[in-house]
Write a protein that holds these residues in place. Structure first.
Motif, PDB file in Angstrom:
ATOM      1  N   THR A  50       0.840  -1.195   0.000  1.00 11.43           N
ATOM      2  CA  THR A  50       0.000   0.000   0.000  1.00 11.43           C
ATOM      3  C   THR A  50       0.879   1.249   0.000  1.00 11.43           C
ATOM      4  OG1 THR A  50      -1.690  -1.256   1.172  1.00 11.43           O
ATOM      5  CG2 THR A  50      -1.910   1.132   1.188  1.00 11.43           C
ATOM      6  N   ASP A 236      -5.540  -1.743  -5.002  1.00 10.02           N
ATOM      7  CA  ASP A 236      -4.945  -2.386  -3.824  1.00 10.02           C
ATOM      8  C   ASP A 236      -5.751  -3.645  -3.507  1.00 10.02           C
ATOM      9  OD1 ASP A 236      -3.305  -2.780  -1.653  1.00 10.02           O
ATOM     10  OD2 ASP A 236      -3.938  -1.011  -0.539  1.00 10.02           O
ATOM     11  N   GLU A 237      -5.164  -4.602  -2.792  1.00  8.65           N
ATOM     12  CA  GLU A 237      -5.863  -5.824  -2.373  1.00  8.65           C
ATOM     13  C   GLU A 237      -6.517  -6.527  -3.576  1.00  8.65           C
ATOM     14  OE1 GLU A 237      -5.838  -6.719   0.862  1.00  8.65           O
ATOM     15  OE2 GLU A 237      -5.529  -4.863   1.971  1.00  8.65           O
ATOM     16  N   GLY A 515      -5.687  -4.925   5.686  1.00 10.73           N
ATOM     17  CA  GLY A 515      -4.904  -3.754   5.265  1.00 10.73           C
ATOM     18  C   GLY A 515      -4.473  -2.832   6.399  1.00 10.73           C
TER      19      GLY A 515
HETATM   20 MG    MG Z   1      -1.912  -2.975   2.172  1.00  9.23          MG
END
Ligand code: MG
Ligand code: ATP
Length: 731
Positions: A50, A236-237, A515
């Motif tokens: 991230t 992301d993810e 996260g």
């Molecule tokens: Mg992350």
């Protein structure tokens, strides 16, 4: 949440684009500087994925290569999106859109609906369960609470995999999906549910994506408009992207490949909703010219936490596990993770609250501590225990901070005071801005000391206290700042949805913790039935539960605690067992190689073998906690839905396998033999005689005659093959 010191809340914005790259390691830098062409980052938890993509965007913007408004960053939760906006702003790249797929789609849908369809966008349905129940009633199909939940999930799964009601039974057959009811029934309920929505002019969560996809597909002018607006995409993810989200992403991209994705297949925790890590793992196949970067250094957690995480993953199976990445901690050693067994749930909660109080006493901020659990209903006992211990906590996601009524009211009051030039007579000049803010907020319910107890009053106070702290930090970072400066800062933050850290212990589900990170993480309630959760049955479902626990473990920077309790209430029967995932990881547990595995489902037996045979208690009392039961589904299970099941999983699997074969033989759906509930009740009660089997709800005289001998033989330990062989001999 990230550290909440005033220096990190108001850090210096990097002076230049190159300064943005400081603080990245060489691989992360490679990600940040690869601004053109497709980029894929495959890396484990805490390795800075991230961070790398946030810096990539900031670097591109600061270097003048990316237009801030042309970048769309997609993250998984509103909270993560809020955090990303905050980080971007700190790096001098405010103005970049960071959203969830859902909120990005909703925004486009609202904007284009009048042009594409006409009129206003239909109202968004908050929860579908009610409408699914109504649809089932219209179809004259009775569903208990669990079945309603399962059928609702099936409808969601169908929608994100773009399966229409008529195709559902065929897709189930083709994919060998374990449907919770007869697929024809589910298809009927699903179709009726869609009709009800149309009649009432409402749309559901998945419709937001489906409709956006439909508009972008059909209307080239609108698709062009969106593509002109957004040139660069960052996800992301990405391991948890659903086929529907992928479709939307493809439509946003058109024929371009200006896409950067990051993810960790070992953290796939939404495949039950139709998400799949395949898009991440096959990225290079689809984009042969992609820059693929692996990050291996774990910057988040101590070697002790990382060791436990690696051990947990070492036992994993399946495609995601083949791609697991061994983490290497970059941090100083820290304390060993603690594993604690408690006699009952209230003692677990009290023990946890006590340890949290001790940590706070040693200087760990409350906001840097989290209690994570499998299902939300587990929070209550922890709320109580923390309130009793006088420890502040927060349940709500930080992303909604500026939407809270008390925060909006406080904003209005502060703005009013700023316009009036501040009420100087209230102030002690030496204290300045914070005193001014405290004075204004005291008219809204802020007090020096927190109110006693928990609940809405306390929540309100916590929000106001967070604003007071923000004013204090702001004053420290910008000495001499005025109330108007603060109001401007708040407006800017509200626009960026960058909430101040509420100084309370976070209570959150494992799914919602994705996260995020904390100094201290307490993973609670780790018993069989909760972790893995009772309804995880297939190998894939069990593996997903393991990954969920892995996500929980890897949230901890320094302190990690794992705990479970043997019974629900004090004095209750100690029938619970610690999670199978902890075998080999906690001191004194069996070494990994020594574990037996049951056939078929691949589910592990407890070290002591199948649990002892149990007789049945009163029909209307929960076997676990003793509460009187009224709900039909719970009565069938003979326990509260929330009480962990202590059933013999290996037995359940064998019954399940036997049922599949029998159902096929008689040419009927599996539930016509026995429903899942009844199988669970059998696997929990382990009947030793016809009498004990007959009292189980859902068995009945006819089924007893037809299937009784076989079921009792399986309960007595015979294999499915033996039992089926006997049935064939008798024919
Ligand atoms: Mg992350
Ligand atoms: P997850 O898989 O859990 O989402 P992640 O790979 O996205 O994790 P981040 O949240 O970006 O990891 O980073 C984890 C922590 O490590 C953060 O506190 C981040 O600031 C820190 N970190 C990452 N890279 C570096 C670095 N090069 N130097 C110092 N700290 C770093």
């Amino acid at each position: 949440m990230t550290a909440a010191t005033h220096s990190s809340l108001f850090p210096q914005v990097p002076e230049s684009a190159d300064a943005v790259l400081d603080g990245l390691d060489p691989e992360q830098r490679e990600v940040a500087t690869a601004l053109h062409g497709p980029v894929c980052v495959l890396a484990g938890a805490g390795t800075g994925k991230t961070r790398a993509i946030t810096h990539r965007i900031a670097y591109g913007v600061r270097a003048g290569i990316l237009q801030p408004t042309s970048v769309l960053a997609v993250t998984f939760t509103n909270r993560a999106a809020g955090e990303m906006r905050g980080r971007l702003r700190q790096l001098g790249a405010g103005g970049v859109q960071a959203r969830t797929f859902h909120s990005a789609a909703l925004r486009q849908l609202q904007y284009f609906w009048p042009k594409a369809v006409g009129g206003n966008l239909p109202r968004l349905l908050e929860r579908k369960v009610q409408l699914v129940a109504e649809a089932a009633a219209r179809c004259r199909i009775r569903l208990d609470r669990n079945e309603l939940r399962d059928v609702t999930s099936e409808i969601e799964w169908s929608k994100v995999t773009q399966t229409v009601p008529g195709d559902y039974p065929a897709v189930v057959a083709k994919t060998q999906r374990d449907a919770p009811r007869d697929p024809a029934e589910i298809s009927q309920i699903y179709a009726t549910y869609e009709e009800l929505k149309r009649d009432r002019s409402v749309i559901d969560f998945e419709d937001v994506l489906l409709l956006t996809v439909a508009i972008l597909q059909d209307r080239h002018d609108i698709a062009d408009h969106v593509r002109r607006q957004y040139q660069h995409f960052v996800v992301d993810e990405y391991q948890d992207v659903s086929p529907l989200q992928q479709r939307l992403l493809d439509l946003w991209l058109g024929d371009r490949d200006t896409l950067c994705v990051v993810g960790d297949a070992s953290q796939t925790i939404y495949s039950f909703t139709g998400a799949t890590p395949d898009h991440l793992l096959n990225f290079r196949t689809r984009h042969p010219n992609a820059t693929v970067v692996n990050l291996v250094r774990d910057y988040r957690s101590t070697p002790q936490v990382v060791h436990l995480a690696n051990g947990l993953l070492g036992q994993a199976r399946g495609r995601a596990a083949e791609h697991r990445l061994e983490l290497v901690s970059q941090r100083e050693p820290g304390p060993e993770p603690a594993c604690t067994e408690y006699p009952d749930e209230p003692s677990e909660a009290e023990g946890t609250a006590r340890r949290i109080r001790d940590l706070i006493a040693t200087g760990v901020p409350a906001g840097e501590i989290a209690v994570l659990y499998r299902v939300n209903s587990q929070s209550e006992v922890y709320e109580q225990a923390l309130a009793d211990a006088g420890v502040p906590y927060q349940l709500r996601g930080a992303e909604r901070f500026f939407e809270r009524a008390e925060v909006r009211e406080a904003g209005v009051a502060l703005r009013g005071a700023a316009r009036a030039g501040g009420n100087d007579s209230l102030l002690d000049d030496a204290e300045g801005l914070p005193a001014e803010v405290r004075a204004v907020l005291s008219t809204k319910g802020w007090t020096q000391q927190p109110p006693a107890g928990s609940g809405a009053v306390r929540d309100r106070w916590e929000s106001l206290a967070a604003l007071v702290r923000l004013a204090e930090d702001f004053e420290r970072a910008k000495p001499g700042a005025t109330l108007s400066d603060l109001v401007a800062e708040l407006d800017e933050r509200a626009a960026a949805q960058h909430a101040p850290t509420v100084q309370g212990v976070s209570l959150a589900s494992l799914h919602s913790a994705k996260g995020l990170e904390w100094d201290a993480v307490f993973l609670v309630g780790l018993t069989e039935g909760m972790m893995p959760i009772t309804y995880a049955r297939t190998d894939e479902q069990i593996e997903e539960e393991r990954r969920l626990l892995y996500v929980g473990v890897t949230r901890a920077r320094l302190h990690l605690s794992l705990s479970w309790s043997l019974s629900r209430s004090p004095g209750g029967r100690a029938g619970r067992r610690p999670s199978r995932f902890l075998h080999g990881l906690r001191p004194g547990s069996m070494p990994l190689g020594a574990r037996g595995t049951a056939g078929g489902g691949g589910i592990e037996r407890g070290p002591a073998g199948p649990v002892a045979k149990r007789g049945r208690r009163g029909p209307a009392r929960c076997r676990v906690c003793g509460r009187t039961l009224t709900d039909a589904g719970e009565m069938k299970l003979m326990r509260c839905e929330d009480c962990p099941s202590d059933m013999d999983e290996a037995l359940y699997e064998r019954l399940h396998d036997w049922r599949a074969v029998r159902a096929k033989e008689i040419g009927q759906p599996a539930f016509c033999v026995f429903t899942d509930k009844t199988l669970m009740a059998i696997a929990e009660a382990v009947p030793g005689s016809e009498g004990e089997l007959a009292v189980i709800s859902g068995v009945g005289a006819r089924k007893l005659g037809r299937f009784g001998t076989a079921v009792l033989a399986i309960c007595a330990g015979e294999t499915v093959e033996e039992v089926l062989g006997q049935a064939a001999d008798e024919m």
